[in-house]
Design a protein around this motif. Structure first.
Motif, PDB file in Angstrom:
ATOM      1  N   ASP A  32     -65.047  23.868 -66.303  1.00  0.00           N
ATOM      2  CA  ASP A  32     -63.972  23.416 -66.757  1.00  0.00           C
ATOM      3  C   ASP A  32     -62.624  24.262 -66.854  1.00  0.00           C
ATOM      4  O   ASP A  32     -61.658  23.770 -66.664  1.00  0.00           O
ATOM      5  CB  ASP A  32     -64.139  22.738 -68.282  1.00  0.00           C
ATOM      6  N   SER A  33     -62.757  25.463 -67.276  1.00  0.00           N
ATOM      7  CA  SER A  33     -61.480  26.275 -67.919  1.00  0.00           C
ATOM      8  C   SER A  33     -61.387  27.320 -66.839  1.00  0.00           C
ATOM      9  O   SER A  33     -60.620  28.328 -67.311  1.00  0.00           O
ATOM     10  CB  SER A  33     -61.860  26.616 -69.153  1.00  0.00           C
ATOM     11  N   ILE A  34     -61.508  27.105 -65.635  1.00  0.00           N
ATOM     12  CA  ILE A  34     -60.907  28.158 -64.680  1.00  0.00           C
ATOM     13  C   ILE A  34     -59.821  27.448 -63.639  1.00  0.00           C
ATOM     14  O   ILE A  34     -59.939  26.248 -63.666  1.00  0.00           O
ATOM     15  CB  ILE A  34     -62.075  28.706 -63.629  1.00  0.00           C
ATOM     16  N   THR A  35     -59.028  28.277 -63.321  1.00  0.00           N
ATOM     17  CA  THR A  35     -57.833  27.760 -62.616  1.00  0.00           C
ATOM     18  C   THR A  35     -58.465  27.623 -61.024  1.00  0.00           C
ATOM     19  O   THR A  35     -59.396  28.330 -60.454  1.00  0.00           O
ATOM     20  CB  THR A  35     -56.786  28.679 -62.656  1.00  0.00           C
ATOM     21  N   GLY A  44     -49.504  34.822 -62.796  1.00  0.00           N
ATOM     22  CA  GLY A  44     -50.530  33.850 -63.454  1.00  0.00           C
ATOM     23  C   GLY A  44     -49.988  32.543 -64.271  1.00  0.00           C
ATOM     24  O   GLY A  44     -50.751  32.073 -64.976  1.00  0.00           O
ATOM     25  N   SER A  45     -48.653  32.613 -64.194  1.00  0.00           N
ATOM     26  CA  SER A  45     -47.885  31.743 -64.963  1.00  0.00           C
ATOM     27  C   SER A  45     -46.790  30.828 -64.561  1.00  0.00           C
ATOM     28  O   SER A  45     -45.892  30.347 -65.274  1.00  0.00           O
ATOM     29  CB  SER A  45     -47.432  32.009 -66.509  1.00  0.00           C
ATOM     30  N   LEU A  97     -51.605  27.220 -61.843  1.00  0.00           N
ATOM     31  CA  LEU A  97     -51.421  26.247 -62.846  1.00  0.00           C
ATOM     32  C   LEU A  97     -52.109  25.089 -62.563  1.00  0.00           C
ATOM     33  O   LEU A  97     -51.753  23.784 -62.980  1.00  0.00           O
ATOM     34  CB  LEU A  97     -49.776  26.058 -63.064  1.00  0.00           C
ATOM     35  N   LEU A 108     -55.834  23.230 -62.605  1.00  0.00           N
ATOM     36  CA  LEU A 108     -57.469  23.792 -62.942  1.00  0.00           C
ATOM     37  C   LEU A 108     -58.242  23.346 -61.755  1.00  0.00           C
ATOM     38  O   LEU A 108     -58.157  22.257 -61.064  1.00  0.00           O
ATOM     39  CB  LEU A 108     -57.814  22.898 -64.041  1.00  0.00           C
ATOM     40  N   MET A 166     -59.160  31.496 -67.238  1.00  0.00           N
ATOM     41  CA  MET A 166     -58.752  31.174 -68.419  1.00  0.00           C
ATOM     42  C   MET A 166     -59.027  31.975 -69.625  1.00  0.00           C
ATOM     43  O   MET A 166     -60.121  32.787 -69.442  1.00  0.00           O
ATOM     44  CB  MET A 166     -58.878  29.726 -68.814  1.00  0.00           C
ATOM     45  N   TYR A 205     -60.325  31.236 -72.548  1.00  0.00           N
ATOM     46  CA  TYR A 205     -61.299  30.792 -73.732  1.00  0.00           C
ATOM     47  C   TYR A 205     -61.844  29.350 -73.130  1.00  0.00           C
ATOM     48  O   TYR A 205     -61.286  28.973 -71.814  1.00  0.00           O
ATOM     49  CB  TYR A 205     -60.884  30.186 -75.054  1.00  0.00           C
ATOM     50  N   GLU A 206     -62.895  29.070 -73.436  1.00  0.00           N
ATOM     51  CA  GLU A 206     -63.602  27.819 -72.732  1.00  0.00           C
ATOM     52  C   GLU A 206     -63.287  26.678 -73.371  1.00  0.00           C
ATOM     53  O   GLU A 206     -63.515  26.419 -74.574  1.00  0.00           O
ATOM     54  CB  GLU A 206     -65.181  27.979 -72.784  1.00  0.00           C
ATOM     55  N   PHE A 207     -62.630  25.844 -72.587  1.00  0.00           N
ATOM     56  CA  PHE A 207     -62.314  24.421 -73.248  1.00  0.00           C
ATOM     57  C   PHE A 207     -62.918  23.367 -72.174  1.00  0.00           C
ATOM     58  O   PHE A 207     -63.495  23.709 -71.310  1.00  0.00           O
ATOM     59  CB  PHE A 207     -60.742  24.205 -73.254  1.00  0.00           C
ATOM     60  N   GLN A 208     -62.880  22.137 -72.668  1.00  0.00           N
ATOM     61  CA  GLN A 208     -63.695  21.069 -72.018  1.00  0.00           C
ATOM     62  C   GLN A 208     -62.580  20.475 -71.333  1.00  0.00           C
ATOM     63  O   GLN A 208     -61.393  20.147 -71.989  1.00  0.00           O
ATOM     64  CB  GLN A 208     -64.365  20.256 -72.991  1.00  0.00           C
ATOM     65  N   TYR A 209     -62.931  19.793 -70.231  1.00  0.00           N
ATOM     66  CA  TYR A 209     -61.927  19.034 -69.354  1.00  0.00           C
ATOM     67  C   TYR A 209     -62.478  17.874 -69.116  1.00  0.00           C
ATOM     68  O   TYR A 209     -63.930  17.530 -68.892  1.00  0.00           O
ATOM     69  CB  TYR A 209     -61.630  19.803 -68.003  1.00  0.00           C
ATOM     70  N   MET A 259     -53.097  16.387 -70.826  1.00  0.00           N
ATOM     71  CA  MET A 259     -52.483  17.285 -69.886  1.00  0.00           C
ATOM     72  C   MET A 259     -52.112  16.145 -68.690  1.00  0.00           C
ATOM     73  O   MET A 259     -52.809  15.313 -68.179  1.00  0.00           O
ATOM     74  CB  MET A 259     -53.493  18.032 -69.249  1.00  0.00           C
ATOM     75  N   GLY A 294     -49.570  19.754 -66.439  1.00  0.00           N
ATOM     76  CA  GLY A 294     -50.083  21.210 -66.730  1.00  0.00           C
ATOM     77  C   GLY A 294     -49.387  22.141 -66.650  1.00  0.00           C
ATOM     78  O   GLY A 294     -49.675  23.479 -67.011  1.00  0.00           O
ATOM     79  N   THR A 295     -48.068  21.974 -66.184  1.00  0.00           N
ATOM     80  CA  THR A 295     -47.339  23.186 -66.004  1.00  0.00           C
ATOM     81  C   THR A 295     -46.642  24.136 -67.104  1.00  0.00           C
ATOM     82  O   THR A 295     -46.239  25.075 -67.060  1.00  0.00           O
ATOM     83  CB  THR A 295     -46.168  22.965 -65.061  1.00  0.00           C
ATOM     84  N   LEU A 328     -50.630  24.619 -69.331  1.00  0.00           N
ATOM     85  CA  LEU A 328     -51.598  25.831 -68.900  1.00  0.00           C
ATOM     86  C   LEU A 328     -50.924  27.137 -69.155  1.00  0.00           C
ATOM     87  O   LEU A 328     -51.604  28.157 -69.296  1.00  0.00           O
ATOM     88  CB  LEU A 328     -51.925  25.700 -67.489  1.00  0.00           C
ATOM     89  N   VAL A 329     -49.567  27.229 -69.005  1.00  0.00           N
ATOM     90  CA  VAL A 329     -48.812  28.261 -69.222  1.00  0.00           C
ATOM     91  C   VAL A 329     -49.076  28.837 -70.841  1.00  0.00           C
ATOM     92  O   VAL A 329     -49.409  29.966 -71.235  1.00  0.00           O
ATOM     93  CB  VAL A 329     -47.273  28.394 -69.030  1.00  0.00           C
ATOM     94  N   ARG A 354     -52.404  30.120 -71.532  1.00  0.00           N
ATOM     95  CA  ARG A 354     -52.788  31.328 -70.901  1.00  0.00           C
ATOM     96  C   ARG A 354     -51.925  32.427 -71.726  1.00  0.00           C
ATOM     97  O   ARG A 354     -52.423  33.344 -72.181  1.00  0.00           O
ATOM     98  CB  ARG A 354     -52.093  31.435 -69.631  1.00  0.00           C
ATOM     99  N   ASP A 401     -56.838  14.952 -69.147  1.00  0.00           N
ATOM    100  CA  ASP A 401     -56.068  14.744 -67.682  1.00  0.00           C
ATOM    101  C   ASP A 401     -55.862  13.347 -67.773  1.00  0.00           C
ATOM    102  O   ASP A 401     -56.992  12.512 -67.490  1.00  0.00           O
ATOM    103  CB  ASP A 401     -56.962  15.321 -66.665  1.00  0.00           C
TER     104      ASP A 401
END
Ligand code: FES
Ligand code: FES
Lengths: 161, 270
Positions: free
Chosen positions: A18-21, A40-41, A60, A62, B1, B3-7, B30, B33-34, B37-38, B41, B52
């Protein structure tokens, strides 16, 4: 999260964390390392890819969000070892120097030219307003696009080739 | 990312409202996300669950009707607005401001509702929406309510939205359709930058409205003026209504000076 998507014309179905781009997914999981990570931003545009035909910053988005989407990356630009028109003109006009911004630039410009086959200089500049280039000074890039779209008619229009 | 979050991507409004009710403080909505997500991060926010809202099928897309006016859905992006023929005819000021937001790539993702909910003092699209007297339509499991945009912002990055609520649309009354004006944004560079200060002016019939960004904890709309008002009158009112600060982007004095300058230019041009 289970995602189904089309990437460079190939349908994929994967479980993605879930948490990767999308950027991380393309580079680390699919090995599509043509798409670069600069900031990265969302500032530099090195990670630009097309999502459903529009440019996005892959850093930006996921990976989980691409379910159902069509993604195009720089890897689909050349066909059977042959450069696309845009790539060929980048080469000719020295529009790629260190090359780090180039994949993102090409994706932004590909999207522009698709919608607008004869963009003006102002429109070209606008299309790359989210792509930093620290090497070229942009003029070579603009010239490459003008050439690729058949807008450099006279020899005196050409400064970088 | 980091840390681990749930989507999660709910498909219906009721599913979404149930999720908000269940997760409360630990979740974050979200859209594009612009910003989110910044911030994630950069370690500025750490939600456990990201919800979402782009897949919610009973949320409306961008539309315009005489009766409801302009309707901006929660998934409507800046690019959607910029490309829309009706918006360009009836509310061109919104396009002028949306075009100034960040970069092409970001405008393709960032939503108008997200820009408003993020509630930054420099939110570009807030100014035309304030001038156009927009309303924010809010829903939660326990009901719905409508808040005027000018009452929606409560502080720097703070809004009237409760944890279990979500914005389901922003509307602009059709009485403001056809309004004309201008948007001026001062930046450090010509490209992609946040505003140092921004001013928006809209004229409709005998009414003139001015909103100012990056000069107070929230975007500010001044009291209504008659269309024939002088630049000096508007500038006096503006300088009474804003509270700019010195910060990393520029000084308070420069902000005040440029607000006055932009008001003069806009009154002359529009
Ligand atoms: S890496 Fe995505 S914008 Fe810089
Ligand atoms: S060619 Fe080096 S950053 Fe553009």
């Amino acid at each position: 999260m289970r995602v189904k998507a089309t990437i460079n014309g190939r349908r994929i179905e994967r479980d993605v964390p879930d948490s990767i781009t999308l950027l991380h997914f393309l580079r680390e999981d699919l090995g599509l390392t043509g798409t670069k990570e600069g900031c990265g931003s969302g500032e530099c545009g090195a990670c630009t890819v097309l999502m459903n035909g529009r440019t996005v910053n892959a850093c930006l988005v996921l990976a989980a969000e691409i379910d159902g989407a069509v993604i195009e990356t720089i890897e689909a630009e050349s066909k059977d070892g042959k450069l696309s028109k845009l790539q060929e003109k980048f080469h000719k006009h020295h529009a790629s120097q260190c090359g780090f911004c180039t994949p993102g630039m090409v994706m932004s410009l590909k999207s522009l030219v698709r919608e607008n086959p004869k963009p003006s200089e102002e429109e070209i500049r606008e299309a790359i307003d989210g792509n930093f280039c620290r090497c070229t000074g942009y003029k070579q890039i603009i010239e490459a696009v003008q050439d690729a779209t058949g807008q450099l008619k006279k020899p005196e229009d050409i400064h970088y080739a | 990312m980091l840390y681990e979050f749930q989507y999660v991507a709910p498909k219906t409004k009721s599913e979404l409202l149930a999720l908000l009710d269940r997760h409360g403080d630990s979740c974050k909505i979200m859209a594009g996300g612009t910003d989110l997500l910044v911030d994630i991060r950069a370690g500025l926010r750490k939600p456990q669950v990201l919800i979402d809202i782009k897949k919610v099928s009973d949320f409306k897309p961008l539309s315009f009707s005489e009766k409801e006016g302009l309707l901006i859905g929660p998934a409507t992006t800046c690019a959607d607005v910029i490309r829309d023929k009706t918006v360009s005819r009836e509310f061109p000021i919104l396009i002028q401001a949306a075009k100034q937001l960040a970069s092409t790539q970001v405008r393709n993702r960032a939503t108008i509702v997200g820009n408003i909910c993020n509630a930054s003092p420099c939110a570009d699209t807030a100014l035309p929406l304030l001038c156009l007297d927009a309303s924010v339509h809010i829903v939660s499991k326990s009901g719905s309510r409508i808040v005027k945009l000018k009452d929606f912002f409560t502080g720097v990055k703070k809004t009237a939205l409760r944890k279990d609520e979500v914005v389901e649309k922003i509307t602009v009354p059709s009485s403001m359709a056809g309004g004309r004006g201008g948007f001026m944004k001062l930046k450090r560079i010509k490209g992609h930058d946040l505003s140092l200060v921004s001013v928006c002016l809209v004229k409709k019939g005998s009414l003139l409205r001015v909103a100012i960004g990056s000069a107070s904890p929230t975007p500010v709309v001044l009291k209504d003026f008659p269309a024939q008002v002088t630049a000096d009158n508007v500038a006096d009112e503006a300088l009474r209504s804003v509270k700019p600060i010195d910060d990393i982007r520029c000084s308070k004095d420069y902000r005040l000076f440029m607000i006055k300058t932009y008001i003069e230019r806009l009154i002359e041009e529009c």
